[in-house]
Design a protein around this motif. Structure first.
Motif, PDB file in Angstrom:
ATOM      1  N   ILE A 277       0.812  -1.209   0.000  1.00  0.00           N
ATOM      2  CA  ILE A 277       0.000   0.000   0.000  1.00  0.00           C
ATOM      3  C   ILE A 277       0.846   1.258   0.000  1.00  0.00           C
ATOM      4  O   ILE A 277       0.477   2.273  -0.567  1.00  0.00           O
ATOM      5  N   GLU A 278       2.036   1.168   0.602  1.00  0.00           N
ATOM      6  CA  GLU A 278       2.865   2.367   0.688  1.00  0.00           C
ATOM      7  C   GLU A 278       3.282   2.875  -0.692  1.00  0.00           C
ATOM      8  O   GLU A 278       3.128   4.057  -1.008  1.00  0.00           O
ATOM      9  N   SER A 279       3.748   1.943  -1.531  1.00  0.00           N
ATOM     10  CA  SER A 279       4.173   2.355  -2.877  1.00  0.00           C
ATOM     11  C   SER A 279       2.990   2.848  -3.675  1.00  0.00           C
ATOM     12  O   SER A 279       3.090   3.810  -4.439  1.00  0.00           O
ATOM     13  N   LEU A 280       1.851   2.176  -3.496  1.00  0.00           N
ATOM     14  CA  LEU A 280       0.656   2.576  -4.232  1.00  0.00           C
ATOM     15  C   LEU A 280       0.279   4.015  -3.869  1.00  0.00           C
ATOM     16  O   LEU A 280       0.011   4.842  -4.738  1.00  0.00           O
ATOM     17  N   ALA A 281       0.305   4.290  -2.562  1.00  0.00           N
ATOM     18  CA  ALA A 281      -0.087   5.624  -2.114  1.00  0.00           C
ATOM     19  C   ALA A 281       0.891   6.672  -2.606  1.00  0.00           C
ATOM     20  O   ALA A 281       0.508   7.764  -3.009  1.00  0.00           O
ATOM     21  N   ARG A 282       2.186   6.314  -2.607  1.00  0.00           N
ATOM     22  CA  ARG A 282       3.181   7.291  -3.055  1.00  0.00           C
ATOM     23  C   ARG A 282       3.034   7.577  -4.540  1.00  0.00           C
ATOM     24  O   ARG A 282       3.125   8.720  -4.979  1.00  0.00           O
ATOM     25  N   SER A 283       2.795   6.511  -5.322  1.00  0.00           N
ATOM     26  CA  SER A 283       2.625   6.781  -6.748  1.00  0.00           C
ATOM     27  C   SER A 283       1.335   7.560  -6.982  1.00  0.00           C
ATOM     28  O   SER A 283       1.248   8.344  -7.924  1.00  0.00           O
ATOM     29  N   GLY A 284       0.352   7.360  -6.105  1.00  0.00           N
ATOM     30  CA  GLY A 284      -0.866   8.174  -6.190  1.00  0.00           C
ATOM     31  C   GLY A 284      -0.533   9.643  -6.027  1.00  0.00           C
ATOM     32  O   GLY A 284      -1.018  10.496  -6.774  1.00  0.00           O
ATOM     33  N   GLU A 285       0.345   9.932  -5.064  1.00  0.00           N
ATOM     34  CA  GLU A 285       0.758  11.329  -4.861  1.00  0.00           C
ATOM     35  C   GLU A 285       1.422  11.895  -6.108  1.00  0.00           C
ATOM     36  O   GLU A 285       1.285  13.065  -6.425  1.00  0.00           O
ATOM     37  N   LEU A 286       2.162  11.019  -6.810  1.00  0.00           N
ATOM     38  CA  LEU A 286       2.838  11.470  -8.024  1.00  0.00           C
ATOM     39  C   LEU A 286       1.841  11.768  -9.137  1.00  0.00           C
ATOM     40  O   LEU A 286       1.994  12.724  -9.886  1.00  0.00           O
ATOM     41  N   PHE A 287       0.810  10.913  -9.250  1.00  0.00           N
ATOM     42  CA  PHE A 287      -0.070  11.014 -10.409  1.00  0.00           C
ATOM     43  C   PHE A 287      -1.224  11.982 -10.201  1.00  0.00           C
ATOM     44  O   PHE A 287      -1.758  12.501 -11.177  1.00  0.00           O
ATOM     45  N   LEU A 288      -1.608  12.211  -8.955  1.00  0.00           N
ATOM     46  CA  LEU A 288      -2.768  13.079  -8.731  1.00  0.00           C
ATOM     47  C   LEU A 288      -2.622  14.461  -9.380  1.00  0.00           C
ATOM     48  O   LEU A 288      -3.561  14.928 -10.017  1.00  0.00           O
ATOM     49  N   PRO A 289      -1.456  15.118  -9.255  1.00  0.00           N
ATOM     50  CA  PRO A 289      -1.349  16.434  -9.898  1.00  0.00           C
ATOM     51  C   PRO A 289      -1.643  16.368 -11.395  1.00  0.00           C
ATOM     52  O   PRO A 289      -2.312  17.235 -11.942  1.00  0.00           O
ATOM     53  N   LEU A 290      -1.157  15.297 -12.021  1.00  0.00           N
ATOM     54  CA  LEU A 290      -1.369  15.139 -13.462  1.00  0.00           C
ATOM     55  C   LEU A 290      -2.857  15.001 -13.770  1.00  0.00           C
ATOM     56  O   LEU A 290      -3.400  15.668 -14.652  1.00  0.00           O
ATOM     57  N   VAL A 291      -3.512  14.133 -12.997  1.00  0.00           N
ATOM     58  CA  VAL A 291      -4.948  13.921 -13.204  1.00  0.00           C
ATOM     59  C   VAL A 291      -5.706  15.214 -12.971  1.00  0.00           C
ATOM     60  O   VAL A 291      -6.530  15.646 -13.788  1.00  0.00           O
ATOM     61  N   ALA A 292      -5.384  15.882 -11.854  1.00  0.00           N
ATOM     62  CA  ALA A 292      -6.095  17.123 -11.527  1.00  0.00           C
ATOM     63  C   ALA A 292      -5.877  18.164 -12.607  1.00  0.00           C
ATOM     64  O   ALA A 292      -6.810  18.842 -13.041  1.00  0.00           O
ATOM     65  N   LEU A 293      -4.634  18.256 -13.067  1.00  0.00           N
ATOM     66  CA  LEU A 293      -4.314  19.246 -14.094  1.00  0.00           C
ATOM     67  C   LEU A 293      -5.152  19.019 -15.346  1.00  0.00           C
ATOM     68  O   LEU A 293      -5.719  19.951 -15.914  1.00  0.00           O
ATOM     69  N   PHE A 294      -5.262  17.775 -15.763  1.00  0.00           N
ATOM     70  CA  PHE A 294      -5.987  17.507 -17.008  1.00  0.00           C
ATOM     71  C   PHE A 294      -7.492  17.677 -16.840  1.00  0.00           C
ATOM     72  O   PHE A 294      -8.162  18.113 -17.768  1.00  0.00           O
ATOM     73  N   VAL A 295      -8.004  17.356 -15.670  1.00  0.00           N
ATOM     74  CA  VAL A 295      -9.428  17.590 -15.443  1.00  0.00           C
ATOM     75  C   VAL A 295      -9.709  19.087 -15.497  1.00  0.00           C
ATOM     76  O   VAL A 295     -10.668  19.541 -16.120  1.00  0.00           O
TER      77      VAL A 295
END
Lengths: 375, 400
Positions: free
Chosen positions: A138-156
């Motif tokens: 779960i730790e790696s998953l959550a960290r990669s989530g932190e990486l990808f969220l800005p990208l997702v938010a930006l495109f939305v």
């Protein structure tokens, strides 16, 4: 403890936001508009307080059994037999959700972008990444989530800002024209999908670092996520009109196709699609993780790692057999899936709350022991 | 040793993810359709596809003789069967996503209806709905696409750009997108109106390269008035004034030029810089009333009479006159369309639905018959902000 990883509250809310946006950014406008037509955005807003109530109930359930995941809590709260029964119900729910999300990603890609590619190839790739992600914990998953969220938010945000010039507010009229009944039906969609599918919280909370602002942060996050979805619905109705929002299966993809700024910033829907696959992936990975973790708690295993590969295979198979074609699948998620979501996120947790409450009042002191042992 | 086999296996597995080109389509194997024509042949659909010849349009190969496009035709019972049958004549796979114009023949639009073809086009996930739909007035769709045009090498591009510019600068034309058209076909409160295009001049010369050789082309494509659609079928045409009135009511006018006559003699041309129309429904004693309001910011383009336009009184008089003219234009359009065709292309019904959905439920079944009794109130506001770079005209100083 099966899972040794710990995530911070910030990582938790990132995962929540990604799960909320997840696949819904693609299908939510169509689903909610098929009930409430041009008033779907109102439904979506009306649903938010009720959705918050759902999340609050889920958080209460955790408070009654702090430090225990959903499955562990069920066993200690309901006893061996009933606990096992409800656990199986939830594990099945997590498994089918993972398969559905996989199917959704596959259907979307093969309908709109890679039309000639067989569904199963897309599923295979998706499931391989799921397996890879979950096996790192779960730790790696959550960290990669932190990486990808800005990208997702930006495109939305990109999508919203660039498509607004084409919006026609007149398409929202007549406001309240579809009648109260339809609007309330639409609101149940909001409660069921963006909020109801966050039952996974109960599996994550035990591994979240204890911080005082946790509950408040979670509630704020789900409001932000659902407001984002409401905005997409609103814009979709303003740009495409209620008819095309309802009948385009992937309305926000069509929205992205429509973007045309000064005749040069256009045809960027493939980039949008990539980002939506990211968010769908996180939702899938989260449920995959919940299933694997829950199943190993259910079976009292020492590690959940051995379950990952077989589960991946099951998900791969399920994703294909879950629906014979897209029509079956769409009619299921529009009409019947809501009931399942609400059962799992509201009805059963309410029942659990009642049981826990009465047991702590009259019953044995087992529960109080559990209360004092951690938190 | 075991380590090495593991690594090799992993590498082999990773290769699988790198292919990524399952449904690849190479550029040089595609025949890119720019314009698609729909004609009727018996019970079948006949499609004409205007396909670009890449060498014909590239700029760096020097002058190449021959047409920049080619036209393939095929007939089939449904749209996509016919399109797929194009491979019988075309050496390349037909590629639809870059389509710019969809042309229906008058015959097809009037007798078969456009709904089925539009449905197929909107359903196709590869095609973006950013092409324009038009009806060939008085000819087949094939002959429209079979015309070579100067200035824009690809005729479909000419049709697209020409309509795009015209709709922005000339009141009688407007653009029609496939999905908007589709929406209006199914909406009970509004009927669509579709751009008409006409092949003029010597029709036989249209497809020949010699059409590009003369200064004035022997045959040319020209936009005419709008076609009136009832249900999904074409039932008649609007003339230029009616098209103009229609576009004013539907808020399709952006910039245009019109004129008002001087009190004495001659005309004053007004350039509409910005125009906004608003339609508002209202219910008065259970009866619907529609208010149409047009607001236009104009400048004076030319003065052909002896009026002193430097005089503020004259300006406001001109404004009044332009307003009256706009109102009578819209009135004429509405009464003509309702009398001749009995359709609601203006969206009055839609506006009533948006204002009072319950009333609309009652009116909807017999809406076309109630149209002639509908109370429509018009108002206009023309603001002349600038007069160009001259003040008074030199007309009154012209030597006798």
């Amino acid at each position: 403890m099966l899972e040794k990883g710990r995530i911070t509250v910030r990582q938790l809310i990132v995962l929540i936001l990604l799960t909320q946006i997840g696949d819904l950014i693609l299908v939510y406008p169509a689903v909610i508009t098929s009930y409430a037509h041009q008033d779907a955005w109102i439904s979506s807003l009306i649903g938010i307080p009720f959705g918050l109530l759902t999340i609050w109930i889920i958080l209460r359930v955790y408070k009654m059994q702090p430090g225990k995941s959903l499955i562990e809590g069920l066993f200690s709260g309901l006893g061996k037999w009933l606990g096992a029964l409800v656990s199986i119900w939830y594990l099945f729910y997590f498994l089918i959700l993972t398969a559905t999300v996989t199917r959704e990603a596959g259907d979307f890609l093969t309908t709109q972008i890679i039309i000639n590619t067989p569904l199963r190839i897309v599923h295979l790739l998706f499931v391989l990444i799921l397996i890879w992600a979950v096996s790192h914990g779960i730790e790696s998953l959550a960290r990669s989530g932190e990486l990808f969220l800005p990208l997702v938010a930006l495109f939305v945000l990109f999508l919203i800002v660039f498509i607004i010039p084409q919006g026609d507010p007149d398409r929202l009229r007549p406001v309240f024209g579809t009648g109260l009944e339809a609007i309330i039906q639409g609101a149940t969609v909001t409660v069921a999908y963006p909020f109801g599918e966050l039952t996974a919280l109960l599996m994550l909370l035990p591994n979240t670092v204890q911080q005082r602002h946790r509950d408040k942060d979670i509630l704020i996050t789900v409001v932000i996520g659902s407001l984002l979805l409401s905005t997409i619905v609103l814009i979709s109705i303003m740009v495409l009109g209620p008819f095309f929002t309802q009948h385009n299966i992937y309305a926000s993809f069509i929205l992205a196709q429509r973007i045309s700024i000064g005749n040069f910033l256009e045809r960027i829907e493939a980039m949008m699609a990539t980002v939506w696959i990211f968010s769908t992936f996180f939702k899938g990975a989260l449920y995959f993780y919940c299933f694997v973790l829950g199943a190993s708690q259910f079976l009292k295993l020492r590690s959940y790692k051995p379950l990952i590969l077989p589960t991946g295979m099951i998900v791969f198979g399920l994703a294909t057999i879950i629906a014979p074609n897209i029509t079956y699948y769409i009619s299921t998620i529009v009409y019947y899936w809501i009931d399942w979501d609400i059962t799992c996120s509201t009805v059963i947790p309410l029942f659990l709350l009642m049981v826990y409450y009465f047991r702590s009042k009259w019953g044995g002191n087992r529960l109080q022991n559990a209360n004092s042992s951690s938190d | 040793m075991k380590r090495w086999t593991q690594r090799l296996l992993l590498a082999a597995l990773m290769l699988m993810t790198l292919t990524g080109c399952w449904g690849r389509e190479e550029m040089n194997q595609l025949g890119i359709i720019m314009g698609l024509g729909i004609d009727r042949e018996g019970e079948d659909i006949k499609v004409s596809a205007q396909v670009v010849i890449p060498a014909g349009v590239s700029s760096n190969t020097g002058k190449i003789s021959g047409a920049p496009v080619t036209l393939y035709t095929a007939t089939g019972p449904t749209l996509f069967e016919a399109i797929q049958k194009l491979t019988l004549t075309s050496p390349r796979i037909i590629f639809l996503p870059h389509i710019r114009v969809l042309v229906f023949s008058e015959n097809f639009a009037a007798q078969v209806g456009m709904g089925d073809v539009l449905e197929a086009m909107v359903r196709d996930p590869k095609v973006r709905p950013d092409y324009y739909v038009m009806i060939a007035k008085g000819s087949s769709a094939e002959s429209i696409l079979n015309t070579l045009t100067p200035l824009e090498k690809i005729p479909a591009n000419k049709l697209y750009n020409s309509l795009d510019n015209s709709s922005k600068n000339w009141a009688p034309t407007t653009i029609v997108n496939a999905d908007r058209l589709f929406e209006e076909i199914i909406n009970s409160g509004i009927s669509p109106a579709v751009t008409g295009v006409e092949l003029k001049g010597d029709r036989k010369a249209a497809a020949l390269e010699s059409n590009l050789m003369s200064v004035k082309p022997k045959a040319w494509l020209e936009y005419t008035g709008l076609g009136v659609i009832k249900g999904e079928k074409l039932i008649g045409w609007l003339n230029e004034d009616e098209s103009k009135g229609f576009n004013y009511i539907r808020n399709n006018v952006r910039a245009t030029v019109g004129h008002v006559s001087c009190p004495s003699k001659g005309k004053i041309a007004l350039r509409g810089v910005r125009t906004i129309s608003k339609m508002k429904g209202e219910v008065k004693q259970e009866k619907p009333v529609i208010h149409v309001h047009v607001e236009s910011v104009s400048t004076i383009a030319s003065v052909e009479c002896k009026e002193h336009i430097a005089d503020a009184g004259v300006i406001s008089q001109l404004e009044k006159e332009a307003e009256a003219k706009l109102i009578s234009l819209m009135k004429m359009t509405v009464s003509n369309v309702i009398r001749k065709y009995k359709v609601d292309i203006f969206g009055f019904g839609q506006e009533i639905n948006r204002t009072d959905p319950k009333l609309w439920k009652r009116l909807e079944p017999h809406w076309v018959n109630k149209l002639s009794d509908l109370d429509v109130e018009y108002s206009a506001k023309v603001i002349i902000k600038r007069v160009g770079s001259l003040d008074d005209s030199f007309q009154d100083q012209v030597k006798e």
